[in-house]
Motif scaffolding. Structure first.
Motif, PDB file in Angstrom:
ATOM      1  N   TYR A 279      15.435 -19.382  -4.969  1.00  0.00           N
ATOM      2  CA  TYR A 279      15.821 -20.936  -4.615  1.00  0.00           C
ATOM      3  C   TYR A 279      16.843 -21.082  -5.893  1.00  0.00           C
ATOM      4  O   TYR A 279      18.064 -21.854  -5.943  1.00  0.00           O
ATOM      5  N   GLU A 280      16.536 -20.387  -7.139  1.00  0.00           N
ATOM      6  CA  GLU A 280      17.442 -20.823  -8.439  1.00  0.00           C
ATOM      7  C   GLU A 280      18.793 -20.283  -7.784  1.00  0.00           C
ATOM      8  O   GLU A 280      19.867 -20.992  -8.419  1.00  0.00           O
ATOM      9  N   LEU A 281      19.042 -19.177  -7.578  1.00  0.00           N
ATOM     10  CA  LEU A 281      20.226 -18.610  -7.000  1.00  0.00           C
ATOM     11  C   LEU A 281      20.897 -19.334  -5.955  1.00  0.00           C
ATOM     12  O   LEU A 281      22.315 -19.812  -6.188  1.00  0.00           O
ATOM     13  N   ASP A 282      20.395 -19.777  -4.837  1.00  0.00           N
ATOM     14  CA  ASP A 282      20.828 -20.794  -3.749  1.00  0.00           C
ATOM     15  C   ASP A 282      21.178 -22.014  -4.444  1.00  0.00           C
ATOM     16  O   ASP A 282      22.371 -22.531  -4.029  1.00  0.00           O
ATOM     17  N   ALA A 283      20.543 -22.408  -5.536  1.00  0.00           N
ATOM     18  CA  ALA A 283      20.763 -23.973  -5.962  1.00  0.00           C
ATOM     19  C   ALA A 283      22.213 -23.751  -6.715  1.00  0.00           C
ATOM     20  O   ALA A 283      22.995 -24.563  -6.855  1.00  0.00           O
ATOM     21  N   ILE A 284      22.085 -22.900  -7.614  1.00  0.00           N
ATOM     22  CA  ILE A 284      23.209 -22.322  -8.583  1.00  0.00           C
ATOM     23  C   ILE A 284      24.524 -22.265  -7.848  1.00  0.00           C
ATOM     24  O   ILE A 284      25.605 -22.869  -8.132  1.00  0.00           O
ATOM     25  N   ALA A 285      24.277 -21.385  -6.623  1.00  0.00           N
ATOM     26  CA  ALA A 285      25.482 -21.411  -5.553  1.00  0.00           C
ATOM     27  C   ALA A 285      26.185 -22.414  -5.008  1.00  0.00           C
ATOM     28  O   ALA A 285      27.354 -22.500  -4.984  1.00  0.00           O
ATOM     29  N   ALA A 286      25.235 -23.207  -4.516  1.00  0.00           N
ATOM     30  CA  ALA A 286      25.463 -24.752  -3.958  1.00  0.00           C
ATOM     31  C   ALA A 286      26.263 -25.474  -5.073  1.00  0.00           C
ATOM     32  O   ALA A 286      27.290 -26.100  -4.780  1.00  0.00           O
ATOM     33  N   VAL A 287      25.869 -25.366  -6.341  1.00  0.00           N
ATOM     34  CA  VAL A 287      26.233 -26.388  -7.357  1.00  0.00           C
ATOM     35  C   VAL A 287      27.937 -25.891  -7.757  1.00  0.00           C
ATOM     36  O   VAL A 287      28.859 -26.599  -7.824  1.00  0.00           O
ATOM     37  N   VAL A 288      28.195 -24.605  -7.817  1.00  0.00           N
ATOM     38  CA  VAL A 288      29.108 -23.775  -8.350  1.00  0.00           C
ATOM     39  C   VAL A 288      30.303 -24.216  -7.015  1.00  0.00           C
ATOM     40  O   VAL A 288      31.441 -24.428  -7.340  1.00  0.00           O
ATOM     41  N   VAL A 289      29.794 -23.809  -5.804  1.00  0.00           N
ATOM     42  CA  VAL A 289      30.665 -23.957  -4.681  1.00  0.00           C
ATOM     43  C   VAL A 289      30.884 -25.623  -4.419  1.00  0.00           C
ATOM     44  O   VAL A 289      32.201 -25.882  -4.157  1.00  0.00           O
ATOM     45  N   GLY A 290      30.223 -26.480  -5.056  1.00  0.00           N
ATOM     46  CA  GLY A 290      30.423 -27.712  -4.836  1.00  0.00           C
ATOM     47  C   GLY A 290      31.692 -28.363  -5.861  1.00  0.00           C
ATOM     48  O   GLY A 290      32.087 -29.406  -5.819  1.00  0.00           O
ATOM     49  N   GLY A 291      31.959 -27.552  -6.922  1.00  0.00           N
ATOM     50  CA  GLY A 291      32.914 -27.979  -7.989  1.00  0.00           C
ATOM     51  C   GLY A 291      32.677 -28.197  -9.095  1.00  0.00           C
ATOM     52  O   GLY A 291      33.304 -28.479  -9.953  1.00  0.00           O
ATOM     53  N   THR A 292      31.007 -28.086  -9.480  1.00  0.00           N
ATOM     54  CA  THR A 292      30.767 -28.198 -10.839  1.00  0.00           C
ATOM     55  C   THR A 292      31.187 -26.861 -11.694  1.00  0.00           C
ATOM     56  O   THR A 292      30.971 -25.763 -11.217  1.00  0.00           O
ATOM     57  N   LEU A 293      31.799 -27.083 -12.861  1.00  0.00           N
ATOM     58  CA  LEU A 293      32.428 -26.082 -13.523  1.00  0.00           C
ATOM     59  C   LEU A 293      31.100 -25.418 -14.237  1.00  0.00           C
ATOM     60  O   LEU A 293      30.238 -25.884 -14.954  1.00  0.00           O
TER      61      LEU A 293
END
Length: 356
Positions: A279-293
């Motif tokens: 889940y940590e990888l899915d969450a980080i992926a969503a955050v990065v794709v969402g535009g957070t640097l």
């Protein structure tokens, strides 16, 4: 080197005599304006909305009525809810220039502790106790992460990696590697209920996202988070207690993992040490794709929500078309790489360096 001497001597009337320069100036201005638009938060969110809309069109064309119906959209929303709550907490950590690899394991540990027989027995007639225990476990794990990182001066990657392993092992020890069934009727009835036809799990995600947006964009806490991610030294010199704030950020991420654990408990009716894997990888992926640097200094809760919805819709489209999970993983990898490349490109333009 000769440009500084020739530029002042060039007369203003030279512009009409040089049609080539006059013709090339507007396109460069247009490109810079377009770059500025898409490098802004609104522009990035518009891009995500367009990508999500295109994915919906693909689902409608390939799966037809099985995809384009209200019940299926509710399925997508429920699928996004658990990861979405985790991703909101991770957004704060990454905005501050940190990383949290332990949220998945902390979720699993929280689900195990909250589903213990003793906790469920004590919660008979007062099921919020299970929620409190799950969130408390997450906050305690986040406090441990934050203290080790801020005061122990351990790199966030290594500290949270250690928590990833330790929390999963502790969950296995507590549960003795057995699945613990959730039998608290009050707990299950609430989380399986709905409001206006929408599951409470989805409403919890909405409340967490709205609260996260307000905290990041409308409070001193959010401004300090962005400042630390942009330049921790400058933030400290400006009077921000960077160490204490870092601890708060990881506690917030842990609390979100605990909330997500209760949501997952209600969906699976079981607490197990295997909950939250990757889940940590899915969450980080969503955050990065969402535009957070990833380097910190810029974060967006709205973008994170859109990123979660994008991946959940992608998974649903692939499932509707009976495509293997391996293909889904490849598609996710391509999306993540593309998002990071766009981040770098726009970051370079914002910084004034030439883009490749």
């Amino acid at each position: 080197m000769s440009e500084p001497t020739t530029t002042p001597s060039a007369p203003a009337s030279a512009t009409p005599d040089a049609p080539g320069t006059a013709a090339t100036a507007p396109p460069s201005e247009d490109r810079s304006a377009l770059a500025r638009m898409f490098s802004s938060t609104a522009g990035r969110n518009i891009g995500l909305v367009i990508a999500l809309a295109l994915l919906v069109v693909v689902g409608a064309v390939t799966a037809g009525e099985n995809f384009m119906n209200y019940d299926n959209f509710l399925v997508i929303a429920r699928l996004a809810s658990v990861i979405g709550v985790v991703a909101v907490g991770v957004t704060f950590v990454i905005t501050a220039g940190g990383i949290d690899l332990s949220v998945g394991s902390v979720l699993g540990l929280s689900s195990v502790v909250a589903s213990l027989g003793a906790i469920q027995t004590a919660a008979d007639g007062f099921w919020p106790l299970m929620v409190f225990v799950a969130v408390a476990v997450g906050v305690l794990a986040g406090l441990t992460n934050g203290f080790i990182i801020a005061y122990g001066k351990v790199v966030a990657f290594m500290a949270t990696l250690a928590m990833l392993v330790a929390a999963r092992g502790l969950a296995e020890l507590i549960s003795q590697r057995q699945t613990q069934v959730v039998s608290n009727d009050g707990f299950l009835d609430f989380f399986r209920g709905d409001l206006l036809g929408v599951s409470w799990v989805v409403w919890i995600f909405v409340l967490v996202a709205v609260g996260g947006w307000f905290l990041l964009n409308r409070t001193t806490f959010g401004r300090r988070t962005v400042a630390i991610g942009g330049n921790a030294t400058a933030a400290r010199l400006a009077g921000v207690n960077v160490r204490r704030h870092t601890v708060y950020l990881y506690m917030l991420a842990g609390a979100c993992a605990g909330i997500a654990a209760t949501m997952l408990l209600s969906r699976t009716t079981a607490g197990t040490s295997t909950h939250g894997q990757l889940y940590e990888l899915d969450a980080i992926a969503a955050v990065v794709v969402g535009g957070t640097l990833l380097v910190g200094g810029r974060g967006t809760i709205g973008g994170t929500v859109l990123g979660v919805l994008l991946f959940s819709t992608l998974t649903n489209v692939f499932t509707q078309n009976n495509l293997s999970t391996s293909v889904q993983l490849v598609a996710k990898g391509v999306i993540i790489v593309g998002a990071v490349m766009l981040q770098q490109r726009f970051a370079n333009r914002e910084g004034g360096s030439p883009s490749p």
